[in-house]
Design a protein around this motif. Structure first.
Motif, PDB file in Angstrom:
ATOM      1  N   LEU A  13      46.935  33.277  43.695  1.00 32.17           N
ATOM      2  CA  LEU A  13      46.901  32.492  42.468  1.00 32.17           C
ATOM      3  C   LEU A  13      46.298  33.279  41.311  1.00 32.17           C
ATOM      4  O   LEU A  13      46.755  33.183  40.169  1.00 32.17           O
ATOM      5  CB  LEU A  13      46.104  31.203  42.697  1.00 32.17           C
ATOM      6  CG  LEU A  13      46.764  30.167  43.637  1.00 32.17           C
ATOM      7  CD1 LEU A  13      45.814  29.007  43.891  1.00 32.17           C
ATOM      8  CD2 LEU A  13      48.079  29.670  43.069  1.00 32.17           C
ATOM      9  N   ILE A  14      45.254  34.078  41.599  1.00 34.43           N
ATOM     10  CA  ILE A  14      44.652  34.919  40.553  1.00 34.43           C
ATOM     11  C   ILE A  14      45.647  35.952  40.051  1.00 34.43           C
ATOM     12  O   ILE A  14      45.758  36.210  38.853  1.00 34.43           O
ATOM     13  CB  ILE A  14      43.373  35.598  41.084  1.00 34.43           C
ATOM     14  CG1 ILE A  14      42.266  34.555  41.306  1.00 34.43           C
ATOM     15  CG2 ILE A  14      42.877  36.670  40.099  1.00 34.43           C
ATOM     16  CD1 ILE A  14      41.018  35.115  41.962  1.00 34.43           C
ATOM     17  N   ASN A  17      48.201  34.185  37.864  1.00 31.87           N
ATOM     18  CA  ASN A  17      47.592  33.892  36.565  1.00 31.87           C
ATOM     19  C   ASN A  17      47.559  35.151  35.694  1.00 31.87           C
ATOM     20  O   ASN A  17      47.836  35.110  34.495  1.00 31.87           O
ATOM     21  CB  ASN A  17      46.184  33.354  36.772  1.00 31.87           C
ATOM     22  CG  ASN A  17      45.614  32.737  35.502  1.00 31.87           C
ATOM     23  OD1 ASN A  17      45.781  31.558  35.248  1.00 31.87           O
ATOM     24  ND2 ASN A  17      44.941  33.551  34.691  1.00 31.87           N
ATOM     25  N   SER A  21      49.419  35.795  32.081  1.00 30.60           N
ATOM     26  CA  SER A  21      48.615  36.189  30.912  1.00 30.60           C
ATOM     27  C   SER A  21      49.111  37.499  30.322  1.00 30.60           C
ATOM     28  O   SER A  21      49.198  37.655  29.102  1.00 30.60           O
ATOM     29  CB  SER A  21      47.142  36.317  31.314  1.00 30.60           C
ATOM     30  OG  SER A  21      46.624  35.082  31.740  1.00 30.60           O
ATOM     31  N   ILE A  67      50.725  28.864  33.902  1.00 32.74           N
ATOM     32  CA  ILE A  67      49.269  28.985  33.979  1.00 32.74           C
ATOM     33  C   ILE A  67      48.640  27.649  34.376  1.00 32.74           C
ATOM     34  O   ILE A  67      47.688  27.594  35.165  1.00 32.74           O
ATOM     35  CB  ILE A  67      48.703  29.479  32.629  1.00 32.74           C
ATOM     36  CG1 ILE A  67      49.131  30.932  32.391  1.00 32.74           C
ATOM     37  CG2 ILE A  67      47.192  29.368  32.586  1.00 32.74           C
ATOM     38  CD1 ILE A  67      48.732  31.485  31.038  1.00 32.74           C
ATOM     39  N   THR A  68      49.192  26.541  33.858  1.00 31.67           N
ATOM     40  CA  THR A  68      48.661  25.215  34.194  1.00 31.67           C
ATOM     41  C   THR A  68      48.863  24.902  35.671  1.00 31.67           C
ATOM     42  O   THR A  68      47.955  24.386  36.348  1.00 31.67           O
ATOM     43  CB  THR A  68      49.346  24.133  33.333  1.00 31.67           C
ATOM     44  OG1 THR A  68      49.142  24.439  31.950  1.00 31.67           O
ATOM     45  CG2 THR A  68      48.778  22.758  33.633  1.00 31.67           C
ATOM     46  N   VAL A  70      49.160  27.072  38.088  1.00 28.65           N
ATOM     47  CA  VAL A  70      48.234  27.925  38.842  1.00 28.65           C
ATOM     48  C   VAL A  70      46.834  27.322  38.830  1.00 28.65           C
ATOM     49  O   VAL A  70      46.139  27.295  39.846  1.00 28.65           O
ATOM     50  CB  VAL A  70      48.217  29.353  38.239  1.00 28.65           C
ATOM     51  CG1 VAL A  70      47.064  30.162  38.811  1.00 28.65           C
ATOM     52  CG2 VAL A  70      49.533  30.059  38.526  1.00 28.65           C
ATOM     53  N   GLY A  71      46.421  26.814  37.675  1.00 27.40           N
ATOM     54  CA  GLY A  71      45.102  26.191  37.572  1.00 27.40           C
ATOM     55  C   GLY A  71      44.975  24.961  38.449  1.00 27.40           C
ATOM     56  O   GLY A  71      43.940  24.735  39.086  1.00 27.40           O
ATOM     57  N   THR A 116      38.782  35.354  38.567  1.00 28.91           N
ATOM     58  CA  THR A 116      39.889  34.841  37.737  1.00 28.91           C
ATOM     59  C   THR A 116      39.774  35.351  36.309  1.00 28.91           C
ATOM     60  O   THR A 116      40.765  35.740  35.681  1.00 28.91           O
ATOM     61  CB  THR A 116      39.892  33.305  37.751  1.00 28.91           C
ATOM     62  OG1 THR A 116      40.019  32.851  39.098  1.00 28.91           O
ATOM     63  CG2 THR A 116      41.050  32.755  36.927  1.00 28.91           C
ATOM     64  N   GLY A 120      42.354  37.898  36.367  1.00 30.76           N
ATOM     65  CA  GLY A 120      43.432  36.987  35.995  1.00 30.76           C
ATOM     66  C   GLY A 120      43.598  36.810  34.498  1.00 30.76           C
ATOM     67  O   GLY A 120      44.598  36.253  34.049  1.00 30.76           O
ATOM     68  N   GLU A 121      42.628  37.307  33.715  1.00 31.90           N
ATOM     69  CA  GLU A 121      42.699  37.136  32.272  1.00 31.90           C
ATOM     70  C   GLU A 121      42.469  38.445  31.507  1.00 31.90           C
ATOM     71  O   GLU A 121      43.372  38.958  30.857  1.00 31.90           O
ATOM     72  CB  GLU A 121      41.673  36.074  31.811  1.00 31.90           C
ATOM     73  CG  GLU A 121      41.966  34.667  32.303  1.00 31.90           C
ATOM     74  CD  GLU A 121      43.132  34.014  31.588  1.00 31.90           C
ATOM     75  OE1 GLU A 121      43.527  34.520  30.517  1.00 31.90           O
ATOM     76  OE2 GLU A 121      43.661  33.012  32.098  1.00 31.90           O
TER      77      GLU A 121
END
Length: 449
Positions: A13-14, A17, A21, A67-68, A70-71, A116, A120-121
């Motif tokens: 998931l990370i 994400n 991004s 992204i939503t 995944v969150g 994350t 992830g960002e």
């Protein structure tokens, strides 16, 4: 086993994400001109990336949906099994044993948040900013596929976004894709990075200014025009040639407003060395006559087909306003050029030791404004004047004498020298002390001597 699976899912998931991004920042940062160049080279995916950049709603909605999701998935798993496994580590400590479950969950959430945030960002976004076009081209196809899968949701999100922006009157700007300011900024960045040298930067910036300037800001004005008059004797005309030192002259009959053509000194010299009697009428070439409001760029185009590199500028009343040569246009682009046919000219701006400027009255008003770092000069947009002398005379409201002065926005303008009724030199200084003048004096409040 459950812990291992949960860790793998969280890592996946990370990564997802991070990919979303990175794609978002790459598509937002990608320059259309470079995507177009990649398309011209036939690079796969460049056409899709270019179409996405022209319709940001599509890819922004799709990426936010990804992204939503995944969150939500990350929240659903949330590391519960990992926290349960970690809980036993804290129960052996009597002081915190009652809170072992809460502490273990907090530690797991903190660790997942950190990874994350970083993987992830921050890191993916940095990569997307460094290689925007390359990543945009590779990610564009996947974004289109995902947008089709979530088509209805994507469409609804786009319509809602447009409706909200419409309510707040936040329409997309209709600005050009690339502006002159964009290119200037890129040139400055390139010069700082060493891609361009300062001379190249100045040359391109001068070319931009050149295209907007009117010929009247570059011409030799009527009082400075040296012309040959057919009603004068050859000796009188010869004296004008010897004292002025130019290579071409307007030829008139009876006065400057009766321009017949242009004569080259080289042609006159050839005539004389051949033993012929000097006769200007045999050497006259057709003059290029232009109105005073055309741009320098337009004149440059006219010179390409003209028979002589000298143009006569006429005002709306049919009188000669001045003359301009191809050499004048070249100097406007590359700067002052010393030539054998022209004496050295004083610079238009001389900075003095006390920080003030000694300015030639014929300095274009635009250059004066840029020197003083002013947004606009009073009356500049109305075409009331074209030169620094015209500006000073307009503000004083009279034919001045040396010593006349006024203050505008904390800047003092003083007439230093006159050439008959024309302002020849001006002293400009910024007010630094209260005792000099009032620096906050209004623009229409002038002090004259």
């Amino acid at each position: 086993m459950a812990v291992t699976i949960e860790i793998l899912i969280i890592i996946l998931l990370i990564i997802l994400n991070g990919l979303f991004s990175m794609a978002e920042f790459a598509l937002v940062s990608a320059r259309r001109i470079r995507l177009q160049q990649m398309l011209d080279r036939g690079e796969k995916g460049a056409d899709i990336a270019l179409s996405l950049s022209e319709d940001p709603n599509t890819f922004l909605s799709t990426i936010q949906i990804g992204i939503t999701l995944v969150g939500i998935l990350a929240g659903a798993f949330g590391g519960a099994a990992i926290a349960k496994e970690l809980e036993g580590t804290f129960t052996v400590i009597p002081e915190i044993a009652p809170y072992a479950g809460i502490i273990s969950l907090f530690v797991v959430v903190l660790i997942i948040t950190y990874f994350t945030l970083v993987f992830g960002e921050i890191i993916p976004k940095r990569i997307g900013l460094v290689y925007p076009e390359q990543i945009a081209v590779k990610a564009a196809g996947s974004i289109v596929i995902i947008s089709r899968i979530f088509g209805p949701i994507n469409k609804m999100a786009s319509l809602t976004t447009d409706a909200v922006l419409w309510l707040f009157n936040s329409h997309a700007p209709q600005d050009p894709v690339v502006t002159e300011e964009d290119i200037t900024s890129l040139l400055e960045e390139g010069t700082q990075a060493g891609v361009f040298n300062e001379a190249e930067q100045e040359l391109v910036q001068s070319a931009f200014k050149f295209g907007d300037r009117e010929v009247t800001t570059l011409m030799a004005p009527r009082p400075d025009v040296v012309f040959l008059d057919l009603e004068d004797s050859f000796e009188e005309n010869k004296e004008k040639i010897l004292t002025s030192g130019h290579t071409r002259y307007p030829v008139c009959r009876g006065g400057l407003d009766s321009v017949i053509g242009v004569v080259s000194v080289r042609d006159l010299w050839s005539q004389m060395t051949a033993g012929e009697k000097p006769d200007l009428t045999l050497l006259i070439q057709e003059a290029l006559v232009i109105p005073e409001h055309i741009t320098a760029l337009r004149l440059l185009e006219l010179f390409r087909t003209a028979t002589t590199p000298l143009a006569v500028i006429m005002d709306e009343y049919g009188s000669v306003a001045g003359i301009i040569t191809l050499h004048d246009l070249l100097e406007a682009i590359v700067g002052d050029l010393s030539t054998v046919d022209e004496p050295d000219e004083e610079p238009g701006i001389i900075e003095r030791e006390d920080g003030s400027w000694f300015i030639d009255g014929m300095l274009p008003a635009e250059e004066l404004r840029l020197l003083l770092e002013l947004e606009i000069l009073p009356g500049e947009n109305e075409g009331v004047y074209r030169t620094a002398a015209g500006f000073v005379m307009s503000e004083l409201g009279k034919i001045p004498i040396p010593g006349d002065h006024f203050v505008l926005n904390g800047i003092r303008f003083e007439v230093a020298d006159m050439d008959k009724r024309r302002i020849d030199k001006i002293i400009v200084s910024k007010i630094r002390h209260r005792g000099d003048e009032n620096p906050d004096e209004k623009t229409d409040n002038h002090t004259t001597s």
